[in-house]
Design an enzyme around this catalytic site. Sequence first.
Site, short mmCIF file in Angstrom:
data_model
loop_
_atom_site.label_atom_id
_atom_site.label_comp_id
_atom_site.label_asym_id
_atom_site.label_seq_id
_atom_site.Cartn_x
_atom_site.Cartn_y
_atom_site.Cartn_z
N GLY A 8 0.92 -1.23 0.13
CA GLY A 8 -0.10 0.02 0.04
C GLY A 8 0.87 1.07 -0.06
N ILE A 9 2.00 1.08 -0.41
CA ILE A 9 3.00 2.23 -0.40
C ILE A 9 2.35 3.53 -1.26
N ALA A 79 -1.83 -2.33 2.72
CA ALA A 79 -2.70 -2.48 1.35
C ALA A 79 -4.01 -2.75 1.81
N ALA A 80 -5.05 -2.44 1.26
CA ALA A 80 -6.59 -2.72 1.26
C ALA A 80 -7.38 -2.13 0.59
N GLN A 81 -8.69 -2.76 0.49
CA GLN A 81 -9.82 -1.91 -0.13
C GLN A 81 -10.18 -1.26 1.15
N SER A 123 -8.25 -1.05 12.24
CA SER A 123 -9.31 0.10 11.99
C SER A 123 -10.43 0.32 12.99
N GLU A 125 -13.16 1.20 12.53
CA GLU A 125 -14.38 0.54 11.93
C GLU A 125 -14.80 -0.50 12.59
N TYR A 147 -16.43 -3.93 4.99
CA TYR A 147 -15.17 -3.39 5.12
C TYR A 147 -14.80 -3.36 6.85
N ARG A 182 -5.33 12.61 1.36
CA ARG A 182 -6.21 11.60 1.61
C ARG A 182 -7.00 11.27 0.10
N ALA A 278 -25.70 0.97 6.67
CA ALA A 278 -25.62 0.77 8.15
C ALA A 278 -24.60 1.73 8.65
P1 NAP Z 1 -5.80 4.33 0.72
O1 NAP Z 1 -4.80 5.55 0.42
O2 NAP Z 1 -6.66 3.71 0.14
O3 NAP Z 1 -4.51 3.06 0.34
C1 NAP Z 1 -4.63 1.55 -0.01
C2 NAP Z 1 -3.60 1.12 -0.74
O4 NAP Z 1 -3.70 -0.06 -0.79
C3 NAP Z 1 -3.20 1.52 -2.11
O5 NAP Z 1 -1.63 1.74 -2.19
C4 NAP Z 1 -3.47 0.56 -3.01
O6 NAP Z 1 -2.71 0.43 -4.41
C5 NAP Z 1 -3.19 -0.74 -2.14
N1 NAP Z 1 -3.96 -2.00 -2.48
C6 NAP Z 1 -5.35 -2.36 -2.86
N2 NAP Z 1 -5.67 -3.19 -3.15
C7 NAP Z 1 -4.30 -3.85 -3.45
C8 NAP Z 1 -4.05 -5.11 -3.83
N3 NAP Z 1 -4.98 -6.02 -4.28
N4 NAP Z 1 -3.01 -5.42 -3.89
C9 NAP Z 1 -1.91 -4.49 -3.53
N5 NAP Z 1 -2.11 -3.33 -3.17
C10 NAP Z 1 -3.45 -3.02 -3.09
O7 NAP Z 1 -5.42 3.50 2.26
P2 NAP Z 1 -5.01 4.50 3.59
O8 NAP Z 1 -5.84 5.65 4.21
O9 NAP Z 1 -3.50 5.02 3.21
O10 NAP Z 1 -4.88 3.38 4.68
C11 NAP Z 1 -3.94 2.65 4.69
C12 NAP Z 1 -4.51 1.25 5.43
O11 NAP Z 1 -5.03 1.62 6.90
C13 NAP Z 1 -5.64 0.48 4.90
O12 NAP Z 1 -5.50 -0.96 4.91
C14 NAP Z 1 -6.61 1.16 5.54
O13 NAP Z 1 -7.96 0.32 5.51
C15 NAP Z 1 -6.26 1.13 6.89
N6 NAP Z 1 -6.83 2.28 7.80
C16 NAP Z 1 -7.00 3.41 7.51
C17 NAP Z 1 -7.52 4.64 8.30
C18 NAP Z 1 -7.47 5.94 7.84
O14 NAP Z 1 -8.30 6.75 8.21
N7 NAP Z 1 -6.90 6.28 6.64
C19 NAP Z 1 -7.85 4.15 9.55
C20 NAP Z 1 -7.67 2.95 10.12
C21 NAP Z 1 -7.21 2.00 8.90
P3 NAP Z 1 -3.48 1.37 -5.48
O15 NAP Z 1 -2.85 2.90 -5.58
O16 NAP Z 1 -2.90 0.65 -6.70
O17 NAP Z 1 -4.94 1.48 -5.52
O1 G4F Z 2 -14.71 9.78 5.21
P1 G4F Z 2 -15.43 8.33 5.51
O2 G4F Z 2 -15.67 7.89 3.96
O3 G4F Z 2 -14.59 7.63 6.46
P2 G4F Z 2 -14.81 6.25 7.32
O4 G4F Z 2 -16.30 5.56 6.78
O5 G4F Z 2 -15.22 6.78 8.73
O6 G4F Z 2 -13.60 5.33 7.05
C1 G4F Z 2 -12.36 5.70 7.00
O7 G4F Z 2 -11.90 5.59 8.31
C2 G4F Z 2 -11.72 4.44 8.74
C3 G4F Z 2 -11.27 4.40 10.40
O8 G4F Z 2 -12.40 4.53 11.07
C4 G4F Z 2 -10.81 3.34 7.81
F1 G4F Z 2 -10.88 2.22 8.48
C5 G4F Z 2 -11.33 3.62 6.69
O9 G4F Z 2 -10.55 2.82 5.66
C6 G4F Z 2 -11.57 4.75 6.23
O10 G4F Z 2 -10.28 5.55 5.98
O11 G4F Z 2 -16.89 8.79 6.06
C7 G4F Z 2 -17.07 9.34 7.20
C8 G4F Z 2 -18.48 9.77 7.71
C9 G4F Z 2 -19.16 8.47 7.47
O12 G4F Z 2 -20.08 8.48 8.80
C10 G4F Z 2 -20.26 8.81 6.25
O13 G4F Z 2 -21.45 8.47 6.40
O14 G4F Z 2 -18.57 10.58 6.87
C11 G4F Z 2 -20.01 10.41 6.28
N1 G4F Z 2 -20.34 10.91 5.25
C12 G4F Z 2 -21.43 11.91 5.19
N2 G4F Z 2 -21.46 12.20 3.57
C13 G4F Z 2 -19.76 10.78 4.08
C14 G4F Z 2 -20.42 11.71 3.14
N3 G4F Z 2 -18.79 9.90 3.64
C15 G4F Z 2 -18.26 10.09 2.50
N4 G4F Z 2 -17.11 9.40 1.98
N5 G4F Z 2 -18.97 10.67 1.52
C16 G4F Z 2 -19.89 11.42 1.86
O15 G4F Z 2 -20.48 12.31 0.81
#
Ligand code: NAP
Ligand code: G4F
Length: 321
Positions: A8-9, A79-81, A123, A125, A147, A182, A278
């Site tokens: 996920g770099i 890395a993740a969806q 997470s 979540e 997720y 982001r 949900a």
């Molecule tokens: P992100 O910006 O969506 O990055 C996801 C990364 O995963 C990208 O580099 C993507 O590659 C890669 N990836 C996706 N599917 C893959 C596959 N099949 N094989 C190899 N690589 C793949 O996510 P992030 O915000 O940096 O978050 C990093 C991690 O922390 C994730 O696991 C996320 O679920 C977790 N997390 C994030 C938050 C948050 O608030 N940001 C909070 C808690 C946990 P591509 O560039 O090719 O798409």
């Molecule tokens: O920004 P969000 O899409 O982030 P969410 O669902 O909290 O998930 C992120 O944080 C998680 C850690 O708790 C990570 F694990 C996950 O990978 C991701 O990085 O939504 C935040 C809130 C939600 O309650 C959503 O319903 O914002 C609300 N929201 C309201 N309107 C919206 C929108 N979210 C999005 N994406 N787009 C809207 O238009």
Amino acid sequence: MKTALITGITGQDGSYLAEHLLKKGYRVVGVVRRSSTTPYERIAHLVDRVELVSADLLDQTSLTDVVQAAEPDEIYNLAAQSFVQTSWTQPVLTGEFTALGVTRMLEAMRKAAPKSRFYQASSSEQFGKVVETPQRESTPFYPRSPYGVAKVYGHWITVNYRESFDLFAVSGILFNHESPRRGLEFVTRKITDAVARIKLGKAHEVRLGNIDARRDWGFAGDYVDAMWRMLQQDAPDDFVISTGKTYSVREFLDAAFSVVDLDYRNYVVHDEKFFRPAEVDLLVGDPSKAKNKLGWEPRVALPELVRMMVEADLERHSKPR
Ligand code: NAP
Ligand code: G4F
């Protein structure tokens, strides 16, 4: 020189973590998946200083091969969806990447580098429909999306491999963390990008779902330091990483529009499309274990984070194309 392997770099966290580890003198090996384009926007400034290798979370052989070749001291499985909304429309793919992908990485480590240290991106979540507030390491999980369910699997398989095979494997339960890097689909960046476009006369509204949801938002640059600290401990352990403060999306909107002296109420349109089947209504983490054991504390508070994101989007949209 230590070697770190990052899956996920190319993502938000991967780019900040790579910078952080390079500053510490690490050799950084980043896993990228095959694409018809090269999506290296977030690491364009780093590509000459990191080694990029090709593998996919769906493909066990490729993962084992890159771990074997890199010989990492530390593995960060980022890395993740990662987009919650997409997990309802692509639930099976989300399970493959975000849940089973973790097992594949753990298997790669077990076979090819069992003495390495493993970080799993868990997470907040996982807490979903929260059963206690604030949420801490002992709070039971109640995920509210495919997720969240996949992340709970990833969390417990990491614990299980630690206990079964004596691996140094840890989970960081990270609350939402944001930055100018982001993804544009997440609500904070969607808002700051819209604020910039509205201010510059390129848009006139932002369409959103539930703006009463509350999140504990920190800065991604601070959170990658916590990941690194977790892998420097004497014994593997799991940590909540958060600010301890919660804000509604509405409050984020107010703060973001205020940066450019506009009133969000004139620009927000409620759109059913962005409501979720949900919802996770409230997240707020208790970071005291991380503070006490890792010596980690967040440095950037929400007002500063909002300003940083709005200003970055204003600059980006002001550049001639
Ligand atoms: P992100 O910006 O969506 O990055 C996801 C990364 O995963 C990208 O580099 C993507 O590659 C890669 N990836 C996706 N599917 C893959 C596959 N099949 N094989 C190899 N690589 C793949 O996510 P992030 O915000 O940096 O978050 C990093 C991690 O922390 C994730 O696991 C996320 O679920 C977790 N997390 C994030 C938050 C948050 O608030 N940001 C909070 C808690 C946990 P591509 O560039 O090719 O798409
Ligand atoms: O920004 P969000 O899409 O982030 P969410 O669902 O909290 O998930 C992120 O944080 C998680 C850690 O708790 C990570 F694990 C996950 O990978 C991701 O990085 O939504 C935040 C809130 C939600 O309650 C959503 O319903 O914002 C609300 N929201 C309201 N309107 C919206 C929108 N979210 C999005 N994406 N787009 C809207 O238009």
